[in-house]
Design an enzyme around this catalytic site. Structure first.
Site, PDB file in Angstrom:
ATOM      1  CG  ASP A 134       4.869 -10.719  -4.618  1.00  0.00           C
ATOM      2  OD1 ASP A 134       5.360  -9.767  -5.245  1.00  0.00           O
ATOM      3  OD2 ASP A 134       3.809 -11.284  -4.962  1.00  0.00           O
ATOM      4  CG  ASP A 163       2.962  -6.872  -8.756  1.00  0.00           C
ATOM      5  OD1 ASP A 163       1.933  -7.532  -8.547  1.00  0.00           O
ATOM      6  OD2 ASP A 163       4.007  -7.003  -8.085  1.00  0.00           O
TER       7      ASP A 163
HETATM    8  C1  DX5 Z   1       1.970  -6.843  -3.703  1.00  0.00           C
HETATM    9  C2  DX5 Z   1       2.609  -7.875  -4.624  1.00  0.00           C
HETATM   10  C3  DX5 Z   1       1.750  -8.354  -5.751  1.00  0.00           C
HETATM   11  C4  DX5 Z   1       0.457  -8.981  -5.305  1.00  0.00           C
HETATM   12  C5  DX5 Z   1      -0.388  -9.414  -6.471  1.00  0.00           C
HETATM   13  O1  DX5 Z   1       2.914  -6.384  -2.806  1.00  0.00           O
HETATM   14  O2  DX5 Z   1       3.756  -7.307  -5.207  1.00  0.00           O
HETATM   15  O3  DX5 Z   1       2.502  -9.228  -6.563  1.00  0.00           O
HETATM   16  O4  DX5 Z   1       0.667 -10.049  -4.474  1.00  0.00           O
HETATM   17  O5  DX5 Z   1      -1.546  -9.979  -5.951  1.00  0.00           O
HETATM   18  P1  DX5 Z   1      -3.013  -9.542  -6.394  1.00  0.00           P
HETATM   19  O6  DX5 Z   1      -3.167  -9.969  -7.843  1.00  0.00           O
HETATM   20  O7  DX5 Z   1      -3.890 -10.288  -5.475  1.00  0.00           O
HETATM   21  O8  DX5 Z   1      -3.104  -8.049  -6.250  1.00  0.00           O
HETATM   22 ZN    ZN Z   2       4.761  -8.480  -6.742  1.00  0.00          ZN
END
Ligand code: DX5
Ligand code: ZN
Length: 211
Positions: free
Chosen positions: A32, A173
């Site tokens: 990310d 996501d």
């Molecule tokens: C949010 C990100 C995601 C997130 C996923 O901006 O794009 O990829 O980190 O993490 P969890 O599973 O904790 O929601």
């Molecule tokens: Zn992400």
């Protein structure tokens, strides 16, 4: 069979997380990248860290760019073991130019769409990209709750893809865990962060999503 892409965002030791993830049945690592402009947060600006992750990992990286200036971010990802680079539909830059740039680098291209953006705005690009990254939380941080209407959006997208004989994959996501995974079962890939990387048993957590 659904694939799991693990987000390292909330790991307290990313390299050691990758070493542990090498013993699990995940398909990709999800990186990310945040620029402090498209989202407030700043993450994964250090290419040495990304290269190290890439060296240690047994699976390919999926890069999720939450950045405004996509075209100047792309070059740094040349020559890595990357499956796809995804950028957001909501950027102000030219979408088609960036799709071509990612494809010219030899990677698959995804377009991500925020929860508040009309899903139909992505339709004109679906025959040009390889993947849609449907955000089920507001981008910017991990550990948020899954937004429930994402489930209907997956069905809508899937119907549209089938009706138009497109081959684009759907990845979802944010906020996915053993309780919410059933809501995304029609998608091809689930991005899962904190549920895995904040646990002390990665194998058990990954298996609970794949069962
Ligand atoms: C949010 C990100 C995601 C997130 C996923 O901006 O794009 O990829 O980190 O993490 P969890 O599973 O904790 O929601
Ligand atoms: Zn992400």
């Amino acid at each position: 069979m659904m694939k799991i892409s693990t987000s390292l965002l909330d790991s307290s030791d990313r390299i050691s997380s990758v070493e542990k993830l090498n013993f699990t049945d995940i398909s990709y690592l999800h990186i990310d990248v945040m620029d402090g402009k498209f989202v407030n947060n700043v993450q994964f600006q250090d290419m040495d860290e990304i290269k190290r992750i890439n060296e240690v990992s047994l699976v390919k990286l999926q890069v999720h760019l939450m950045v405004e200036d996509v075209s100047s971010y792309l070059d740094r990802f040349c020559g890595l073991n990357i499956e796809s680079i995804t950028f957001h539909l909501e950027i102000e830059q030219d979408i088609l130019m960036n799709i071509d740039k990612v494809h010219d680098m030899g990677y698959r291209c995804g377009i991500a769409i925020c929860p508040d953006t009309d899903i139909q705005l992505i339709y004109p690009y679906l025959d040009k990209i390889d993947m849609i990254l449907l955000m089920s939380v507001i981008p910017g941080r991990g550990g948020q709750s899954f937004i429930l209407d994402t489930k209907d959006k997956i069905v809508m997208l899937k119907n549209y893809i089938d009706k138009n004989s497109l081959s684009v994959l759907i990845e979802v996501d944010g906020g996915i865990n053993d309780k919410t995974i059933s809501l995304v079962k029609d998608a091809d890939v689930a991005v899962v962060g904190s549920y895995i990387v904040k646990s002390d048993n990665y194998i058990e957590r990954v298996n609970s999503l794949l069962d």
